[in-house]
Design an enzyme around this catalytic site. Structure first.
Site: not given
Ligand code: ARG
Length: 418
Positions: A173, A13, A93, A122
């Site tokens: 992912s 990506d 983040r 995110d």
């Molecule tokens: N659901 C979690 C959050 O929003 C983890 C997201 C992480 N991303 C991933 N591609 N697994 O903080």
């Protein structure tokens, strides 16, 4: 030509994004790759960015800052989203956003960019963190904008000579850093399906964990973990080592349905061995060192704190105000907690603290007891008074024998006085 600073992971990506940003926005692309303890080959990632046309490719070792300034803050606050998720991705983040903003200032960029989709948390975290730190900077989210299918994205990549991973892509992912590993997608989208073995990378199955338990002593200084078994370690090493140790015993697997900020319920699987141990140990030490009222209020703060972190409001004034409260509570939270790791379980089995509020001579049932048992009687008379009055009124003023007054002269006296 204007500039954009892109958070670059080296994946498909964000690789496509380097080319796409130049093509669509006619911006020079500067990439930033932050190492938050995710074991990636940053040198190779940096070279890949340059090969794809980035004018500059920066790599930042942010492990210590992430552990000390983000993960351990959340730990002191006992921040856990919906009672289960230790916030690993959520906490990284705001740090990455800050690095993007700092770089944007340094190179004179007009925008920052990230590779988040339009369905997740995110994107909110990056966008809102940037808004808080640099309200004038524009945020571009290529993946959200192009909204291609996987096939369309690969087609675009192949046309432009962007390397597409030849191996069959993992169905998951994955996002990982020192504080934990998150896994989504694939078979996990069926909430009834048990996570298959290939989901796990940091933890062994509790079934295969050693039959012998292992003990670890975590030392805390003012709420911050500082040592393992008496060895003082820098934050990022302490967490990395505890991940290995607890992971070997199958500790820290989390499988949950989670509420995303954008309204979607999603099935999430996490591995967070160190976070699991540290949260439990810290909580136990607080139980020994903080007064009851502080503990009760702090639990409210913990929930709000977790939401703020999860919702991308790390740089909101409320998070800083809550941190001031949390910090004010932590001075006494110094001591050692002994944790037993065994076949997926993590149990605190011992604790000691120089400012412990646990007093043997108050707690003991043995001869050393200094608690005033007679004082309990008067205390209970007043503590129970509202309940007694309520009961009397319910019974229409009749002095029901079941109120038990006759056996409590102290209570009677107080009742009359009122
Ligand atoms: N659901 C979690 C959050 O929003 C983890 C997201 C992480 N991303 C991933 N591609 N697994 O903080």
């Amino acid at each position: 030509m204007g500039k954009v600073v892109l958070a670059y992971s080296g994946g498909l990506d964000t690789s496509v994004a380097i080319v796409w940003l130049r093509e669509q926005y006619r911006l020079e692309v500067v990439t930033v790759t932050a190492d938050v303890g995710d074991h990636k080959d940053v040198a190779a990632i940096r070279q890949k960015a340059l090969d794809l046309g980035a004018s500059e490719a920066l790599v930042v070792d942010a492990r210590r800052e992430f552990a000390a300034g983000y993960a351990f803050r959340a730990l002191r606050a006992q921040a856990v989203y919906q009672g289960r998720y230790p916030l690993s991705a959520a906490l990284s983040r705001p740090l990455i956003a800050r690095l993007l903003v700092e770089t944007a200032r340094k190179v004179g960029a007009e925008a920052i960019a990230h590779g988040c989709t339009g369905k997740g948390n995110d994107q909110v975290r990056f966008d809102v963190a940037t808004a808080a730190l640099a309200p004038d900077l524009r945020v571009i989210a290529p993946v959200r904008e192009w909204a291609w299918s996987r096939e369309e994205e690969i087609e675009y990549a192949l046309e432009r000579g962007i390397p597409v991973p030849a191996t069959k892509k993992s169905p998951y992912s994955i996002d990982q850093n020192l504080w934990g590993r998150s896994v989504e997608c694939g078979v996990l989208e069926d909430p009834w399906a048990e996570p298959p073995d290939d989901v796990w990378a940091w933890t062994c199955s509790p079934d295969d964990a050693p039959a012998e338990p292992e003990y670890v002593e975590v030392g805390f200084d003012a709420g911050t973990p500082v040592s393992l078994d008496g060895r003082v370690l820098p934050p990022e090493e302490l967490v990395a080592e505890l991940n290995r140790l607890a992971g070997r015993h199958g500790v820290g697997r989390i499988d949950m349905i989670e509420d995303r900020l954008v309204g979607i319920k999603s099935r999430e699987v996490y591995e967070a061995p160190a976070a699991t141990v540290l949260l439990q140990a810290h909580r136990e030490l607080e139980g020994m060192c903080l007064p009851r009222e502080t503990l009760a209020f702090k639990a409210l703060v913990a929930d709000r704190y977790a939401e703020l972190a999860y919702f991308g409001l790390w740089y909101a004034p409320l998070r800083e105000a809550l941190d001031a409260f949390v910090d004010a509570t932590q001075a006494a939270v110094t001591g050692v907690v002994r944790v037993k790791l065994h076949r997926g379980s993590c149990q605190v089995v011992g604790r000691k603290a120089p400012k412990s509020l646990y007093q043997f001579d108050l707690a003991t049932y043995d001869r050393g007891d200094r608690f005033d048992h007679r004082a309990a009687e008067g205390f209970i008379a007043l503590f129970g008074l509202p309940t007694r009055v309520w009961a009397q009124v319910q019974r229409g003023g009749t002095d029901a024998p079941s109120a038990g007054k006759s056996r409590q002269p102290a209570g009677k006296a107080v009742g009359r006085a009122v």
